[in-house]
Scaffold this active site. Sequence first.
Site, PDB file in Angstrom:
ATOM      1  N   GLY A  98       3.367   1.366  75.077  1.00 17.70           N
ATOM      2  CA  GLY A  98       4.472   2.015  74.373  1.00 17.70           C
ATOM      3  C   GLY A  98       4.668   3.448  74.809  1.00 17.70           C
ATOM      4  O   GLY A  98       5.797   3.955  74.882  1.00 17.70           O
ATOM      5  N   ASN A  99       3.565   4.138  75.160  1.00 20.18           N
ATOM      6  CA  ASN A  99       3.679   5.523  75.607  1.00 20.18           C
ATOM      7  C   ASN A  99       4.281   5.629  77.002  1.00 20.18           C
ATOM      8  O   ASN A  99       4.757   6.694  77.400  1.00 20.18           O
ATOM      9  CB  ASN A  99       2.307   6.200  75.570  1.00 20.18           C
ATOM     10  CG  ASN A  99       1.847   6.455  74.147  1.00 20.18           C
ATOM     11  OD1 ASN A  99       2.636   6.835  73.293  1.00 20.18           O
ATOM     12  ND2 ASN A  99       0.581   6.221  73.872  1.00 20.18           N
ATOM     13  N   LYS A 117      -5.965  -0.216  62.211  1.00 13.19           N
ATOM     14  CA  LYS A 117      -4.988   0.210  63.211  1.00 13.19           C
ATOM     15  C   LYS A 117      -4.145   1.357  62.656  1.00 13.19           C
ATOM     16  O   LYS A 117      -3.369   1.178  61.712  1.00 13.19           O
ATOM     17  CB  LYS A 117      -4.080  -0.966  63.569  1.00 13.19           C
ATOM     18  CG  LYS A 117      -3.290  -0.765  64.832  1.00 13.19           C
ATOM     19  CD  LYS A 117      -4.147  -1.016  66.055  1.00 13.19           C
ATOM     20  CE  LYS A 117      -3.289  -1.161  67.299  1.00 13.19           C
ATOM     21  NZ  LYS A 117      -4.118  -1.424  68.492  1.00 13.19           N
ATOM     22  N   LYS A 142      -1.330  -5.043  71.499  1.00 15.30           N
ATOM     23  CA  LYS A 142      -0.391  -5.515  72.518  1.00 15.30           C
ATOM     24  C   LYS A 142      -1.116  -6.021  73.757  1.00 15.30           C
ATOM     25  O   LYS A 142      -0.605  -6.901  74.464  1.00 15.30           O
ATOM     26  CB  LYS A 142       0.646  -4.451  72.844  1.00 15.30           C
ATOM     27  CG  LYS A 142       0.115  -3.173  73.446  1.00 15.30           C
ATOM     28  CD  LYS A 142       0.200  -3.161  74.954  1.00 15.30           C
ATOM     29  CE  LYS A 142      -0.335  -1.857  75.511  1.00 15.30           C
ATOM     30  NZ  LYS A 142      -0.553  -1.912  76.971  1.00 15.30           N
ATOM     31  N   LYS A 201      -7.790  -3.061  76.539  1.00 11.02           N
ATOM     32  CA  LYS A 201      -7.331  -3.466  77.874  1.00 11.02           C
ATOM     33  C   LYS A 201      -8.433  -4.219  78.610  1.00 11.02           C
ATOM     34  O   LYS A 201      -8.189  -5.247  79.256  1.00 11.02           O
ATOM     35  CB  LYS A 201      -6.886  -2.237  78.672  1.00 11.02           C
ATOM     36  CG  LYS A 201      -5.676  -1.524  78.078  1.00 11.02           C
ATOM     37  CD  LYS A 201      -5.384  -0.211  78.767  1.00 11.02           C
ATOM     38  CE  LYS A 201      -4.114   0.439  78.218  1.00 11.02           C
ATOM     39  NZ  LYS A 201      -4.112   0.634  76.767  1.00 11.02           N
TER      40      LYS A 201
END
Length: 322
Positions: A15-16, A133, A216, A278
């Site tokens: 998103g960044n 979160k 995500k 990740k």
Amino acid sequence: MTPTGGMRVVVALGGNALTGPDGDASPAAQQAAVELAMERVAELVAAGCEVVLTHGNGPQVGNLLTKNELAARVVPPVPLDWCVAQTQATIGFLVVTALERSLAARGLARPVAATVSRVLVDSADPAWRLPTKPIGRYVTEAEAREHTARGQTWEARGPRGWRRVVPSPEPRELLDREVVLALVDRGVVVVAAGGGGIPMVAEGGRLRAVEAVLDKDLSAALLAATVRAECLVIATDVEHAATGWGTPEQRPVGRVDPAGLRALAAAGHFASGSMGPKVEAAARFVEGGGRRAVITSLDRIAAAPAGAAGTVVEPAPARRAR
């Protein structure tokens, strides 16, 4: 170098990466960031890859939540799952428009489509009992206690103040998989599972949306397995995952198998709020039968499917031989 023509690749954009370099989330900054990102994605398509895209939405959802709070006396606030759906649509149309333009500039006529994607989660997931979160803006303790009185969970997050935390259950199934697969199999560049997907639970034979944030990267691994991708590329702001991050002993992680990557994670090398998910997503994808997962910078994603950039996660040689 491994040939990549015809390879099906899922690319996960943070998103960044869809905001300005200083975190500017103004419409102009987001549009410019998306256009730059789609130039890189178009390179993959031009190389012959079948590309499926997914993306984060942290800054964008944060903005919507702030609007909810500021306008609460004028319009009814919408729940978090609505915010995820809204950001899927907004980021989706920006991505589709920018990628169409980048492909046309290369003489490529490929259809592009964004989907509103729902993801099944388990109503018994332990995450419901322990929200972790962080979302939205920082507020004072007094403001946080007001929100807590309305049933939300807020935590002190250091000098910047208090922040809302929500559950982050495991993504289990892409509920709109048949639609996504039909589009991908027809040669469409598809945007799916944006922001991790809209979380849904099944109760009494019916689906119900819930307030949660799905990771995500983990949803990207699920998406990649669902569309039978050969490669998962996780685009971030560094070229490699690294051990000893931020210390004189910092070293990039090059080629590694899932077991080796998990051993580094168990040794505490990857932060839970940044590189950790990740690394977990890359390991899961390859363990589940994926050919390769790559963690690298957005500028290097064109080289990623061939394993020529970033942290490259592949099965151990003995397993590849089988």
